[in-house]
Design an enzyme around this catalytic site. Structure first.
Site, short mmCIF file in Angstrom:
data_model
loop_
_atom_site.label_atom_id
_atom_site.label_comp_id
_atom_site.label_asym_id
_atom_site.label_seq_id
_atom_site.Cartn_x
_atom_site.Cartn_y
_atom_site.Cartn_z
N ASN A 46 -5.50 -1.85 -0.46
CA ASN A 46 -4.71 -1.79 0.78
C ASN A 46 -5.39 -2.54 1.93
O ASN A 46 -4.95 -2.44 3.07
CB ASN A 46 -4.47 -0.34 1.19
CG ASN A 46 -3.49 0.37 0.28
OD1 ASN A 46 -2.65 -0.26 -0.36
ND2 ASN A 46 -3.60 1.68 0.19
N HIS A 132 6.62 9.59 3.15
CA HIS A 132 5.34 9.94 2.53
C HIS A 132 5.21 11.46 2.35
O HIS A 132 5.78 12.25 3.10
CB HIS A 132 4.20 9.42 3.39
CG HIS A 132 2.87 9.46 2.71
ND1 HIS A 132 2.00 10.54 2.84
CD2 HIS A 132 2.24 8.57 1.91
CE1 HIS A 132 0.91 10.30 2.15
NE2 HIS A 132 1.02 9.11 1.57
N GLU A 181 9.37 5.37 7.73
CA GLU A 181 8.17 4.54 7.61
C GLU A 181 8.52 3.10 7.97
O GLU A 181 9.63 2.64 7.69
CB GLU A 181 7.59 4.59 6.20
CG GLU A 181 7.16 5.98 5.76
CD GLU A 181 6.46 5.98 4.42
OE1 GLU A 181 5.77 4.97 4.09
OE2 GLU A 181 6.58 6.97 3.68
N SER A 185 5.52 2.71 1.19
CA SER A 185 4.29 2.46 0.45
C SER A 185 4.49 2.11 -1.01
O SER A 185 3.66 1.42 -1.60
CB SER A 185 3.37 3.67 0.56
OG SER A 185 4.01 4.84 0.06
N ASP A 210 5.92 6.27 10.60
CA ASP A 210 4.63 6.14 9.93
C ASP A 210 4.46 4.64 9.66
O ASP A 210 5.14 4.06 8.82
CB ASP A 210 4.66 6.93 8.63
CG ASP A 210 3.39 6.78 7.80
OD1 ASP A 210 2.66 5.78 7.99
OD2 ASP A 210 3.13 7.65 6.96
N HIS A 213 1.55 1.05 6.63
CA HIS A 213 1.60 -0.19 5.86
C HIS A 213 2.21 -1.35 6.65
O HIS A 213 2.40 -2.44 6.11
CB HIS A 213 2.37 0.03 4.56
CG HIS A 213 1.74 1.07 3.68
ND1 HIS A 213 0.71 0.78 2.81
CD2 HIS A 213 1.98 2.40 3.57
CE1 HIS A 213 0.35 1.89 2.18
NE2 HIS A 213 1.11 2.88 2.63
N LYS A 240 -6.37 0.89 6.03
CA LYS A 240 -5.68 -0.15 5.27
C LYS A 240 -5.96 -1.50 5.93
O LYS A 240 -7.05 -2.03 5.80
CB LYS A 240 -4.19 0.20 5.16
CG LYS A 240 -3.97 1.52 4.40
CD LYS A 240 -2.54 1.92 4.34
CE LYS A 240 -2.36 3.18 3.49
NZ LYS A 240 -3.00 4.39 4.06
#
Length: 386
Positions: A46, A132, A181, A185, A210, A213, A240
């Protein structure tokens, strides 16, 4: 004997090809990982921007350790909140154009804390179906009503919001929170951030994203989803793209004050290492200026899409994450092992992390990879997936 379920449940995981085991990593960087004395091309990291081992970040970590120590030695409300933490919070606020920022030990902790804080008994939380686990756990443990809308299904979300407003007594306080998100992910696809922000405004709801990523990868300066719309509450991790450890929540003054006073995750956790905070400050500075890292990810991702055989089921997107859906667990594990035999390290993602019959290879492309790495990866995948 008591606790027989411990061994029974683990054995069941083995029987259905869902058993998980740790691998001790001897060395790693953006391109390679060394496990059991063998070096592999690493497509499971990541570290999207390839900043792990960056000389200036390592130097900042050393300077931070000398100046502030390696440990905060207390929670943020006792003596754990140092100048290093304050300076990092200010930088994040400037970066994302937010009034306040709070630091957490991990993204899981931050998400759980915020779901519990916003999940008041008078609240309604609407979570994307692929949110998540930390968001789901936090929401379920809150006092709020929780509803999950189909993945990226804006129309269903709007129906839920409209129905709730119609049925709710006007005399009662209506606290609605939309949770999603920035980049998901496991699929690597993006939320429709601009549309979510518009809907939240229309329904006087809060938008919580979130951005674990997205941060660093999306936006001209790596601001993540904050470059696409005005988001009420943003959570992102440092482990990450930012290549350190911990997490932050950026929000308004009222929510920050509430968390400082009522969030058990924040109140009772030792603050993150001030040395790491100082290193994170340097990392964010680099992220904002070194645009080539984001451009390279886009270039290499496009190359992978072009090189893979059309029979490969690739979930196309513009992030660092590329999911190759295979189906059943056993076949996915077999493909994963064949690739490892060819010197490629990939993770086999299986239920319950992803839905039944959608086990996959999760390919992450970083700014440290080279064109020849992507060509080799694509050729090997095309060969082993029949």
């Amino acid at each position: 004997m008591a606790f027989n379920f411990l061994t029974a449940d683990v054995e069941q995981q083995k029987q259905c090809a869902r058993y998980r085991a740790r691998q001790c990593v001897a060395e790693q960087n953006g391109r390679y990982v060394k496990i059991n004395d063998k070096s592999y091309l690493n497509f499971s990291s990541n570290d999207y921007l390839g900043l792990n081992h960056h000389r200036e970040i390592n130097q900042a970590l050393s300077v931070g350790a000398e100046r502030f120590g390696t440990c905060a030695s207390g929670s943020s409300l006792i003596t754990g909140y140092s100048y290093a933490h304050q300076a990092l919070e200010h930088d994040i606020c400037d970066w994302l154009n937010k009034p306040k920022c709070l630091l957490f030990a991990s993204g899981f902790s931050a998400n759980s804390a915020l779901m519990q804080a916003l999940g008041h008994e008078s609240s309604q939380l609407y979570l994307d179906k692929l949110s998540h686990a930390s968001l789901i756990d936090g929401a379920r443990s809150s006092a709020a009503k929780v509803k999950r809308f189909l993945h990226n299904d804006i129309e269903q979300l709007q129906r839920f919001l409209a129905k709730n407003q119609q049925t709710e007594n006007q005399d009662n306080e209506l606290n609605q929170v939309i949770v999603s998100e920035g980049v998901f992910s496991m699929d690597g696809d993006q939320a429709d951030v601009a549309n979510l922000a518009k809907i939240a405004q229309q329904h006087q709801a809060l938008l919580y994203l979130d951005d674990a990523h997205s941060i660093g990868v999306i936006g001209n300066k790596g601001q993540g989803s904050s470059s696409l719309a005005d988001i009420d509450v943003v959570m992102a991790t440092f482990g990450k793209s930012i290549a350190t450890s911990g997490a932050f929540v950026a929000c308004d003054n009222n929510l920050a004050e509430y968390l400082i006073n009522f969030s058990r995750h924040y109140i009772y956790s030792t603050a993150i290492s001030p040395a790491l905070a100082w290193a994170t400050k340097k990392s964010i500075e680099i992220i904002q200026t070194e645009h080539w890292r984001r451009e390279k990810i886009i270039e290499l991702s496009k190359l992978l899409t072009e090189k893979l055989d059309k029979k490969i089921k690739l979930i196309e997107n513009s992030s660092s994450i590329h999911a190759i859906v295979i189906g059943d667990e056993i076949t996915t594990l077999d493909v994963c092992q064949q690739l490892r035999n060819k010197g490629i390290w990939l993770s086999a993602i299986r239920p319950p992390t992803v839905p039944q019959n959608s086990s996959r290879l999760r390919v992450t492309i970083t700014a440290s990879h080279e064109v020849k790495d992507i060509n080799y990866l694509a050729n090997c995948i095309n060969e082993v997936i029949q």
